[in-house]
Design a protein around this motif. Structure first.
Motif, PDB file in Angstrom:
ATOM      1  N   THR B  56       0.782  -1.272   0.067  1.00  8.73           N
ATOM      2  CA  THR B  56       0.145  -0.022  -0.044  1.00  8.73           C
ATOM      3  C   THR B  56       0.831   1.356   0.127  1.00  8.73           C
ATOM      4  O   THR B  56       0.584   2.303  -0.523  1.00  8.73           O
ATOM      5  N   GLN B  92      -8.883   0.426  -1.194  1.00  7.76           N
ATOM      6  CA  GLN B  92      -8.892  -0.985  -0.654  1.00  7.76           C
ATOM      7  C   GLN B  92     -10.421  -0.928   0.089  1.00  7.76           C
ATOM      8  O   GLN B  92     -11.364  -1.669  -0.391  1.00  7.76           O
ATOM      9  N   ASP B 168      -5.791  -1.211  -5.126  1.00  2.14           N
ATOM     10  CA  ASP B 168      -5.162  -1.619  -3.945  1.00  2.14           C
ATOM     11  C   ASP B 168      -6.045  -2.740  -3.223  1.00  2.14           C
ATOM     12  O   ASP B 168      -6.994  -2.344  -2.464  1.00  2.14           O
ATOM     13  N   GLU B 169      -5.720  -4.033  -3.614  1.00  6.13           N
ATOM     14  CA  GLU B 169      -6.600  -5.069  -2.826  1.00  6.13           C
ATOM     15  C   GLU B 169      -8.119  -4.742  -2.995  1.00  6.13           C
ATOM     16  O   GLU B 169      -8.625  -4.830  -1.836  1.00  6.13           O
TER      17      GLU B 169
HETATM   18 MG    MG Z   1      -2.245  -2.834   2.243  1.00  2.00          MG
END
Ligand code: MG
Ligand code: ADP
Lengths: 279, 273
Positions: B56, B92, B168-169
């Motif tokens: 991240t 995320q 991001d994920e």
């Molecule tokens: Mg992360």
């Protein structure tokens, strides 16, 4: 997800009505309102009875029926609409000024750690000290005309608003601001489209307190230095030993207070419908 | 690095160190160190690595949200100094604005960049269709499921037509089934979006099969502080659908990468020696 809803709906409709589907009775649906009305009626009728029986002197303590007659008197002698309008003007103008000052200032203070450090103790103190103690000083500064009344209303309303807006701006979800940064929002755009709506629940909580306190401020100002307004009517009629008239004016103030509270609640549900969970 | 087709370099990362300074002690903690690799035009890159290895952090630096402490980080030959309109980030947590409808959330980037003209509005409408939210444009985020929220999140990032898309994920918080659907949707959207076609993407995940399924190349990061351990090209044919996941090539590559990632989290010394 939509599937279940679409398949589910007709099933519910075709199900035969049972004991569980019985609509609640009128009393059950309006329970708290009805109980409140009954409570008020009990107090008022006891009061009236005490006057009739002669336990209480209505020259001294007024009476519900006397107060209702008093409203008629106020209306006839020009002491109803004009003072009401005057009081509402003070409140409305005071709140407007408080919003114009309090919301932008609160957002800026809340978003800057330096400004917050500088201003927070002061705001807290001003919020905690009862504003009425400043009355003599404000009279000393501004005299007893309209400006002074307005200053008191703003003084009463601006600090609860400010303290809530500052808290809201500080608690603003950092993720929202990050979204704003990633998409290259200008500062003004971020303030208007992210900080302001994101703080709206806090702003409205502050607004609710500000409205209540501005009414107190307006009435107090009228009691002590007014030549107009409902507070002045109460003051003047009490000095003339016209308790029914004073009580009638108090009744009008109560109605204004209730309507203002209701209006704010309505505004809250309109502006922050998006917060809270789905029902 | 090696690029068989000779495509131009999109993102150049060399000798990069990114970290955080402790506010009280003033000491510097490197989350990512000695990082170096290149990403080429049109590549779909996935980065995998153990939790806390600085994925991240790295993505935030590419987005321009974090400064780099050392090294060079260049996009199209120019150093990254802050957020810019050529990059979008899919967060995320969906981080949608709860006071905006689906359509208004998707339009936010265009609005902020003053590009919400007739063409911009059309783009928003097209994206709503493309990400499968037709009929939901007037809904508010609290009325959406996790999967739908991430669709909005993705559409919002695609709306500004970024040169480099950062993710991001995005599916980490979804349940397994929704995640599978969203993976397939992402490949479909990626291939279908005309404006986005041929764009470059940087996708972060800790889910190895997800990385293999989506990416042209998978970069494996070491445990903290994150460094590049290996760059693994994925030679699965495109367009890909869920059947790919049962192919022996997919299983081999997943197996290989899983082993690599496990060694990062477990036996760090082995890699360093
Ligand atoms: Mg992360
Ligand atoms: N805002 C921050 N301040 C200080 N340390 C941080 C911050 N964000 C992340 N870190 C640290 O940096 C390291 C990498 O974090 P992160 O980039 O979130 O890892 P990943 O995304 O790979 O799980 C972790 O050790 C984490 O504790």
């Amino acid at each position: 997800m939509t599937d279940t809803v679409e398949r589910g709906a007709p099933v519910i409709e075709s199900r035969p009505l049972t004991e569980l589907d019985r609509r609640p009775t009128f009393f059950a649906r309006h329970k708290s309102l009805l109980l409140g009305l009954i409570g008020g009626l009990i107090v008022l009728s006891s009061w009236q009875t005490l006057v009739w029986v002669g336990v209480v002197d209505d020259k001294f303590a007024s009476s519900p029926l006397g107060a209702i007659e008093g409203i008629g008197y106020l209306a006839e002698s020009g002491m109803l609409w004009e003072p009401t309008f005057s009081t509402l003007t003070s409140v409305g103008l005071g709140i407007l000024i408080s919003i114009v000052i309090g919301v932008p200032l609160g957002l800026v203070i809340g978003r800057s750690s330096v400004l917050h450090g500088l201003a927070e103790p002061l705001i807290s103190i001003m919020y905690s000290v009862p504003f009425v103690v400043f009355l003599p000083i404000i009279i000393f500064w501004f005299g007893i005309d309209d400006t002074a009344r307005l200053v008191i209303v703003v003084w009463a309303a601006v600090f609860p608003l400010l303290i809530n807006v500052v808290a809201g701006a500080r608690n603003l979800d950092a993720n929202y601001l990050q979204v704003s940064r990633v998409f290259c929002s200008s500062r003004l755009k971020t303030l208007w489209s992210v900080s302001l709506p994101g703080t709206m629940p806090y702003i409205l909580a502050g607004f609710r307190q500000a409205v209540a306190r501005s009414l107190v401020g307006a009435i107090v100002a009228e009691l002590f230095m007014g030549t107009e307004g409902l507070g002045y009517v109460v003051q003047a009629e009490t000095s003339n030993f016209q308790m029914d008239h004073a009580m009638a004016a108090i009744g009008v103030i109560a109605v204004i207070a209730v309507l203002l509270t209701r209006g704010v609640a309505w505004l809250e549900s309109r502006l922050t419908f998006w917060s809270g969970s789905v029902d | 690095m090696d690029d068989a087709t000779g495509r131009p370099v999109k993102l150049d990362v060399s000798d990069v160190c990114i970290g955080y300074r402790d506010r009280r002690s003033g000491s510097f903690f490197a989350a990512v160190q000695d990082l170096g690799f290149q990403i080429h035009e049109n590549e779909f890159i996935a980065i995998v690595g153990p939790s806390g290895c600085g994925k991240t952090t790295f993505l935030s630096a590419v987005a321009g949200l974090l400064p780099i402490a050392h090294g060079t980080l260049e996009l199209n030959g120019a150093p990254i100094t802050g957020p810019a309109e050529d990059r979008s980030l899919v967060f995320q947590q969906a981080s949608l604005f709860p006071w905006r409808t689906v359509a208004a959330n998707i339009a936010y980037g265009l609005e902020a960049q003053r590009r919400l003209d007739a063409a911009g509005r059309q783009r928003v409408a097209d994206l709503i269709e493309l990400v499968g939210l037709a009929g939901k444009e007037g809904k508010y985020p609290r009325e959406l499921s996790g999967g739908m929220s991430q669709r909005v999140n993705l559409a919002r990032a695609l709306a500004t037509d970024p040169d480099l898309l950062l993710l991001d994920e995005p599916f980490a918080a979804l349940d397994a089934q929704t995640r599978e659907v969203m993976q397939e949707e992402l490949t479909r959207i990626w291939q279908a979006d005309e404006a986005g076609a041929g764009k470059t993407a940087l996708f972060i995940t800790h889910d190895v099969p997800e990385a293999v399924f989506l990416a042209d190349r998978v970069l494996v990061f070491s445990a903290s502080p994150g460094r590049l351990v290996e760059s693994v090209p994925i030679d699965l044919p495109r367009p890909r659908n869920r059947d790919v996941k049962r192919s022996p090539e997919f299983m081999d590559q997943t197996e290989y990468l899983l082993d690599l990632v496990m060694r990062q989290s477990g036996l760090r010394q082995e890699v360093e020696s």
